[in-house]
Motif scaffolding. Sequence first.
Motif, mmCIF file in Angstrom:
data_model
loop_
_atom_site.group_PDB
_atom_site.id
_atom_site.type_symbol
_atom_site.label_atom_id
_atom_site.label_comp_id
_atom_site.label_asym_id
_atom_site.label_seq_id
_atom_site.Cartn_x
_atom_site.Cartn_y
_atom_site.Cartn_z
ATOM 1 N N GLU A 1 -4.474 7.711 -1.711
ATOM 2 C CA GLU A 1 -4.073 6.524 -0.952
ATOM 3 C C GLU A 1 -4.552 5.293 -1.717
ATOM 4 O O GLU A 1 -5.704 5.245 -2.161
ATOM 5 N N SER B 1 0.850 -1.187 0.000
ATOM 6 C CA SER B 1 0.000 0.000 0.000
ATOM 7 C C SER B 1 0.886 1.236 0.000
ATOM 8 O O SER B 1 2.106 1.151 0.188
ATOM 9 N N VAL C 1 0.954 5.825 -1.124
ATOM 10 C CA VAL C 1 0.344 7.064 -1.606
ATOM 11 C C VAL C 1 0.871 7.379 -2.995
ATOM 12 O O VAL C 1 1.955 6.932 -3.381
ATOM 13 N N GLY D 1 -0.384 0.570 5.632
ATOM 14 C CA GLY D 1 0.443 1.772 5.612
ATOM 15 C C GLY D 1 0.975 2.231 6.955
ATOM 16 O O GLY D 1 1.754 3.183 7.016
#
Length: 251
Positions: free
Chosen positions: A186, A78, A80, A103
């Motif tokens: 995200e 995960s 951004v 995250g």
Amino acid sequence: VAVRSSATAEDLPEASFAGQQESYLNVRGEAELLDACKRCYASLFTDRAIAYRHRMGYLHKPIAMSVAVQKMVDPIASGVAFTLNPSNGDRSQVAIDASWGLGEAVVSGEVTPDNFLVDKVLREVVKRDVSTKLVEYRLTEHGVVEKLPIEDDRRDRSSVTDEQLVAIAMLARRAEKHYGCPQDVEWAIDRHLPDGENVVMLQSRPETVWSQKTVAPVAKDGQDGIASIVTTLVSPLHKKSENTILNNTSS
């Protein structure tokens, strides 16, 4: 499910309100869901949130809260994605940070994420910086989020493939075109979804640094092509792959 706070005074250009309200992961059952929702609403008036609004000059009464309930993702990785290069504001690139698992390891500073730049037009990875990652937060078979050590063979490996990076970049680009301004996205790669369908968007919000500066408007596909192609062709990464192709051809 994930129970996430979403207040009216969030992600503003002059005040992000990041981390001021609460969100809860891996919530199970009706009673636990209702309790998490109430705690989300109540987090609008924690000491931390009140102090932040006071410091930033926002009134308390006009602020409102909604709560989003989303299907919980069990991520392989995960991170951004910014639909511009945050170091210089270049709108022809998507900057992606990624790490294994949930995250939390990145947010808490326990792990330095892998960092990539993807060209929007050529859909190529034009810069990569893969870090050593020692821990990850992962959902266990008992439905509990735990911090676990990363196996030796994954520690220095990229947490995402080039195909996944391009898919993340294009997903972020869709959000940018929809909202008409650079986005801070995200994302996660769900281990339970098939390849090609497993890159999911968790949240998209306006980018709040370069939006304060005068920049060119969001370009439609093709309009930023020349600058993007020139940037990519002169990059060391592209030269390396070009030389590899030439060497392979000559052999």
